[in-house]
Motif scaffolding. Sequence first.
Motif, PDB file in Angstrom:
ATOM      1  N   LEU A   7     -19.284   4.194  -7.194  1.00 30.32           N
ATOM      2  CA  LEU A   7     -18.265   3.280  -6.666  1.00 30.32           C
ATOM      3  C   LEU A   7     -18.303   1.946  -7.402  1.00 30.32           C
ATOM      4  O   LEU A   7     -17.257   1.415  -7.814  1.00 30.32           O
ATOM      5  CB  LEU A   7     -18.483   3.068  -5.166  1.00 30.32           C
ATOM      6  N   GLU A  13      -8.948  11.839  -7.862  1.00 24.20           N
ATOM      7  CA  GLU A  13      -8.854  10.909  -6.737  1.00 24.20           C
ATOM      8  C   GLU A  13      -9.518  11.481  -5.491  1.00 24.20           C
ATOM      9  O   GLU A  13     -10.110  10.748  -4.698  1.00 24.20           O
ATOM     10  CB  GLU A  13      -7.385  10.575  -6.455  1.00 24.20           C
ATOM     11  N   GLY A  24     -16.099  -7.884 -12.393  1.00 26.43           N
ATOM     12  CA  GLY A  24     -15.009  -6.930 -12.392  1.00 26.43           C
ATOM     13  C   GLY A  24     -13.761  -7.438 -11.697  1.00 26.43           C
ATOM     14  O   GLY A  24     -12.648  -6.994 -11.982  1.00 26.43           O
ATOM     15  N   ALA A  25     -13.922  -8.424 -10.799  1.00 23.34           N
ATOM     16  CA  ALA A  25     -12.781  -8.924 -10.041  1.00 23.34           C
ATOM     17  C   ALA A  25     -11.946  -9.916 -10.834  1.00 23.34           C
ATOM     18  O   ALA A  25     -10.782 -10.133 -10.534  1.00 23.34           O
ATOM     19  CB  ALA A  25     -13.285  -9.598  -8.761  1.00 23.34           C
ATOM     20  N   GLY A  73     -18.558   6.772 -13.046  1.00 21.79           N
ATOM     21  CA  GLY A  73     -17.546   5.722 -12.978  1.00 21.79           C
ATOM     22  C   GLY A  73     -16.677   5.686 -14.210  1.00 21.79           C
ATOM     23  O   GLY A  73     -15.460   5.459 -14.125  1.00 21.79           O
ATOM     24  N   ALA A 105     -12.661   6.397 -14.130  1.00 24.73           N
ATOM     25  CA  ALA A 105     -11.802   5.271 -14.506  1.00 24.73           C
ATOM     26  C   ALA A 105     -10.940   5.572 -15.733  1.00 24.73           C
ATOM     27  O   ALA A 105      -9.782   5.133 -15.790  1.00 24.73           O
ATOM     28  CB  ALA A 105     -12.657   4.032 -14.769  1.00 24.73           C
ATOM     29  N   MET A 148     -16.678   8.001  -1.939  1.00 22.44           N
ATOM     30  CA  MET A 148     -16.608   6.831  -1.062  1.00 22.44           C
ATOM     31  C   MET A 148     -17.049   7.181   0.355  1.00 22.44           C
ATOM     32  O   MET A 148     -17.759   6.407   1.004  1.00 22.44           O
ATOM     33  CB  MET A 148     -15.176   6.285  -1.035  1.00 22.44           C
ATOM     34  N   ARG A 199     -17.147   2.547 -11.173  1.00 25.12           N
ATOM     35  CA  ARG A 199     -15.731   2.898 -11.279  1.00 25.12           C
ATOM     36  C   ARG A 199     -14.856   1.665 -11.096  1.00 25.12           C
ATOM     37  O   ARG A 199     -13.918   1.422 -11.857  1.00 25.12           O
ATOM     38  CB  ARG A 199     -15.393   3.967 -10.259  1.00 25.12           C
ATOM     39  N   ASN A 200     -15.142   0.864 -10.074  1.00 19.05           N
ATOM     40  CA  ASN A 200     -14.348  -0.349  -9.838  1.00 19.05           C
ATOM     41  C   ASN A 200     -14.495  -1.352 -10.971  1.00 19.05           C
ATOM     42  O   ASN A 200     -13.559  -2.109 -11.257  1.00 19.05           O
ATOM     43  CB  ASN A 200     -14.759  -0.985  -8.509  1.00 19.05           C
ATOM     44  N   TYR A 201     -15.650  -1.375 -11.617  1.00 19.90           N
ATOM     45  CA  TYR A 201     -15.847  -2.275 -12.744  1.00 19.90           C
ATOM     46  C   TYR A 201     -15.118  -1.771 -13.986  1.00 19.90           C
ATOM     47  O   TYR A 201     -14.459  -2.538 -14.693  1.00 19.90           O
ATOM     48  CB  TYR A 201     -17.343  -2.410 -13.027  1.00 19.90           C
ATOM     49  N   VAL A 258     -12.521   0.095 -14.219  1.00 21.66           N
ATOM     50  CA  VAL A 258     -11.059   0.046 -14.107  1.00 21.66           C
ATOM     51  C   VAL A 258     -10.512  -1.213 -14.764  1.00 21.66           C
ATOM     52  O   VAL A 258      -9.389  -1.237 -15.274  1.00 21.66           O
ATOM     53  CB  VAL A 258     -10.634   0.132 -12.621  1.00 21.66           C
ATOM     54  N   SER A 259     -11.323  -2.278 -14.792  1.00 22.58           N
ATOM     55  CA  SER A 259     -10.881  -3.540 -15.388  1.00 22.58           C
ATOM     56  C   SER A 259     -10.928  -3.519 -16.918  1.00 22.58           C
ATOM     57  O   SER A 259     -10.404  -4.419 -17.566  1.00 22.58           O
ATOM     58  CB  SER A 259     -11.743  -4.696 -14.861  1.00 22.58           C
TER      59      SER A 259
END
Length: 289
Positions: free
Chosen positions: A167, A116, A285-286, A104, A108, A123, A170-172, A174-175
């Motif tokens: 997943l 990508e 993360g959101a 991740g 990121a 994913m 990576r999403n965390y 990115v923030s």
Amino acid sequence: MHAEQKGFPGIGRLVIYVLLVLVALYYLIPLYVMLTTSVKSLAEIRSGNLLDLPMSPSGAAWAKAWSGACTGVRCEGLQPFFWNSVRMVVPAVLLSTLIGSLNGYVLAHWRFRYSEIVFTALMVGCFIPFQVVILPMARLLGLFGLSNTTMGLVMVHIIYGVAFTTLFFRNYYVSVPEELVKAARIDGAGFFMIYRRIIFPLSLPIFMVCFIWQFTQIWNDFLFGVVFGGSDAQPVTVALNNLVNTSTGIQEHNVNMAAAIIAALPTLVIYLIAGKYFVRGLTAGAVKG
């Protein structure tokens, strides 16, 4: 009078409370039945009602489920299989989470050509059913000489779980502000230095999410355990199935209930202790800038 009316809960809030109580009862009644049945004698179970409290509670069914119940041809209870699960879960959770964290972090903040595409492939891996990977995974374990071993099960769960942990991380990540990472690079920090000094200290919430997620998925898995686990490496879920479906002798419902609770107890304890961190990690993360 006005103050009293203002302090009185509205009809909407009252309805919500009633619904919450009903939902809680709906989920807690089966657990109540399992607990009470597990401490009843067989005679009491046959003569009474499922919801009746035990007249003479006893831990005999628990003792038998742990060390004396028959799981097929073996009558050693769940104990050896429980420890098989522990030996499988601990390294699988730690390694899949650590690998997912590094993946991740790369996806990121160290993007490379076709990164990508790699992320999209991971994913897709999250949605591949267990049944699809059985044959290629069996071939892979055979090549490495890990068939029917605990280490083989660890490898299976690491490979299957990395897509999910990557997943999440990576999403965390990115923030995390890109400027922070770029500034560290300008100061001469390398890949692992940035990860150890900047990224890792910020990762506790998402680590808790992945620990709980992976622990639950791996501990409760049955398919991989029954397919890839040999007679000496089967996890507790397989042993529980064999115990409940044993066709010889009298069906001991109290022992079955005690065995089911023993098998489910680790995940229940994990959620009771760390459930709040799971929710915090999912939302952290959101809301970060």
